[in-house]
Design a protein around this motif. Structure first.
Motif, PDB file in Angstrom:
ATOM      1  N   ILE A 253      69.560  35.154  26.840  1.00 53.39           N
ATOM      2  CA  ILE A 253      68.235  34.637  26.466  1.00 53.39           C
ATOM      3  C   ILE A 253      67.280  35.796  26.223  1.00 53.39           C
ATOM      4  N   PHE A 254      66.710  35.849  25.043  1.00 52.96           N
ATOM      5  CA  PHE A 254      65.711  36.861  24.671  1.00 52.96           C
ATOM      6  C   PHE A 254      64.377  36.150  24.487  1.00 52.96           C
ATOM      7  N   ILE A 255      63.386  36.512  25.307  1.00 50.99           N
ATOM      8  CA  ILE A 255      62.077  35.858  25.255  1.00 50.99           C
ATOM      9  C   ILE A 255      61.018  36.906  24.938  1.00 50.99           C
ATOM     10  N   GLY A 256      60.355  36.750  23.793  1.00 49.44           N
ATOM     11  CA  GLY A 256      59.280  37.650  23.405  1.00 49.44           C
ATOM     12  C   GLY A 256      58.047  37.454  24.283  1.00 49.44           C
ATOM     13  N   PRO A 257      56.956  38.194  24.009  1.00 52.60           N
ATOM     14  CA  PRO A 257      55.791  38.232  24.902  1.00 52.60           C
ATOM     15  C   PRO A 257      55.204  36.859  25.236  1.00 52.60           C
ATOM     16  N   VAL A 258      54.954  36.660  26.545  1.00 50.89           N
ATOM     17  CA  VAL A 258      54.399  35.409  27.059  1.00 50.89           C
ATOM     18  C   VAL A 258      53.017  35.696  27.657  1.00 50.89           C
ATOM     19  N   ASP A 259      51.992  35.066  27.119  1.00 49.85           N
ATOM     20  CA  ASP A 259      50.620  35.225  27.623  1.00 49.85           C
ATOM     21  C   ASP A 259      50.391  34.238  28.768  1.00 49.85           C
ATOM     22  N   GLY A 260      51.204  34.365  29.804  1.00 48.27           N
ATOM     23  CA  GLY A 260      51.164  33.441  30.932  1.00 48.27           C
ATOM     24  C   GLY A 260      52.460  33.577  31.711  1.00 48.27           C
ATOM     25  N   PRO A 261      52.861  32.526  32.434  1.00 50.45           N
ATOM     26  CA  PRO A 261      54.053  32.628  33.284  1.00 50.45           C
ATOM     27  C   PRO A 261      55.356  32.385  32.534  1.00 50.45           C
ATOM     28  N   ALA A 262      56.386  33.113  32.954  1.00 45.55           N
ATOM     29  CA  ALA A 262      57.767  32.798  32.592  1.00 45.55           C
ATOM     30  C   ALA A 262      58.450  32.357  33.881  1.00 45.55           C
ATOM     31  N   ILE A 263      58.902  31.111  33.925  1.00 46.51           N
ATOM     32  CA  ILE A 263      59.415  30.509  35.156  1.00 46.51           C
ATOM     33  C   ILE A 263      60.880  30.127  34.956  1.00 46.51           C
ATOM     34  N   PHE A 264      61.722  30.592  35.861  1.00 44.34           N
ATOM     35  CA  PHE A 264      63.155  30.315  35.794  1.00 44.34           C
ATOM     36  C   PHE A 264      63.563  29.498  37.017  1.00 44.34           C
ATOM     37  N   ASN A 265      64.125  28.325  36.769  1.00 43.57           N
ATOM     38  CA  ASN A 265      64.533  27.422  37.844  1.00 43.57           C
ATOM     39  C   ASN A 265      66.021  27.094  37.744  1.00 43.57           C
ATOM     40  N   ASN A 266      66.760  27.335  38.827  1.00 42.51           N
ATOM     41  CA  ASN A 266      68.146  26.885  38.941  1.00 42.51           C
ATOM     42  C   ASN A 266      69.008  27.326  37.757  1.00 42.51           C
ATOM     43  N   CYS A 267      68.915  28.609  37.423  1.00 42.29           N
ATOM     44  CA  CYS A 267      69.728  29.166  36.336  1.00 42.29           C
ATOM     45  C   CYS A 267      70.852  30.017  36.930  1.00 42.29           C
TER      46      CYS A 267
END
Length: 262
Positions: free
Chosen positions: A55-69
């Motif tokens: 998973i490639f995620i570009g800039p986030v102006d807030g939270p990046a939340i990962f659950n049960n991965c």
């Protein structure tokens, strides 16, 4: 599935290119063995129940939340980072605040090593300062009572470059863990690489002609067994190699030759 989520997908490559999200929130849910590219800036990203993914995620102006991965490789840049109940995940992380995890096991963190065209502009749009990366300031909530932290730091082996047709060269404004800056490593799909011919004692190879995309030449590492000039003919000694010999600036031989010199 809406324009701003990837949900219930298995074994596919899922892509959002620059301009397709434009600061909206995005969700990844219940993905298995997928490769995901979010190549735009977002306001929030939530990743839930993803397994065996890249998973490639570009800039986030807030939270990046990962659950049960589980069992995934992630590159993400964000204002805030949270991982909950995750197992066997490696994060290449940019975070301008302190990252936090809870209930995780076998989680690994390295410095952000992502690159794609327009990334610098997306960092600015997401209000992220490339120089303010706290990837190595991880706080493990589950270890508050003296328990051993459930994460470790790793050294990222290489950049994850994502070229986009017609968008120029990949870029990355974030320094690596050792403070070095990014240089483009990927090559055009139409021409795999420059053909460099080093000459002993004559300095570095050079090329004044711009490439098809307008970029200028930079020396790449090349090793040939022998390169000599004889009667204005450049002869390259190789075992088996595609060669083109020149005399007075014009090609005289082109093909696969074997052991030109004894």
């Amino acid at each position: 599935m809406s324009d701003f989520e990837f949900t219930d997908v298995s074994g596919q490559t899922l892509t959002k290119e620059p301009g397709s999200v434009n600061g909206e929130s995005f969700a990844l849910k219940n993905l298995t063995d997928c490769t995901v590219y979010l190549l735009d800036y977002t306001s929030e990203v939530e990743v839930t129940d993803c397994r065996g993914c890249k998973i490639f995620i570009g800039p986030v102006d807030g939270p990046a939340i990962f659950n049960n991965c589980q069992s995934s490789q992630v590159t993400v840049a964000c204002q805030q980072f949270q991982a909950k109940s995750c197992q066997d995940i490696e994060f290449g992380l940019y975070c301008c605040t302190q990252p936090s995890i809870s209930g995780c096991s076998d989680v690994r963190f390295g410095c952000w090593m992502g690159a794609y065209p327009m990334l610098t502009a997306h960092f600015a749009a997401a209000n992220l300062d490339p120089q303010a990366n706290n990837w190595d300031k991880v706080y493990d909530i589950s270890a508050e009572d003296g328990a051993k932290p459930s994460f470790e730091f790793v050294q990222s082996a290489q950049y994850w470059e994502v070229p986009i047709a017609g968008q120029g060269q990949p870029e990355n404004p974030v320094p690596a863990a050792d403070g070095s800056t990014y240089q483009v490593h990927s090559h055009s799909h139409s021409h795999s690489q420059y053909w460099e011919v080093p000459i002993a004692g004559q300095g570095q190879p050079e090329k004044p002609v711009p490439a098809a995309d307008g970029t200028t030449y930079q020396v790449l590492l090349v090793s040939l067994q022998t390169c000599i000039f004889y009667h204005h003919v450049c002869v390259i000694k190789v075992l088996t190699y595609q060669v083109c010999l020149f005399s007075c600036g014009r090609p005289i031989v082109h093909g696969k030759l074997q052991w030109l010199l004894a």
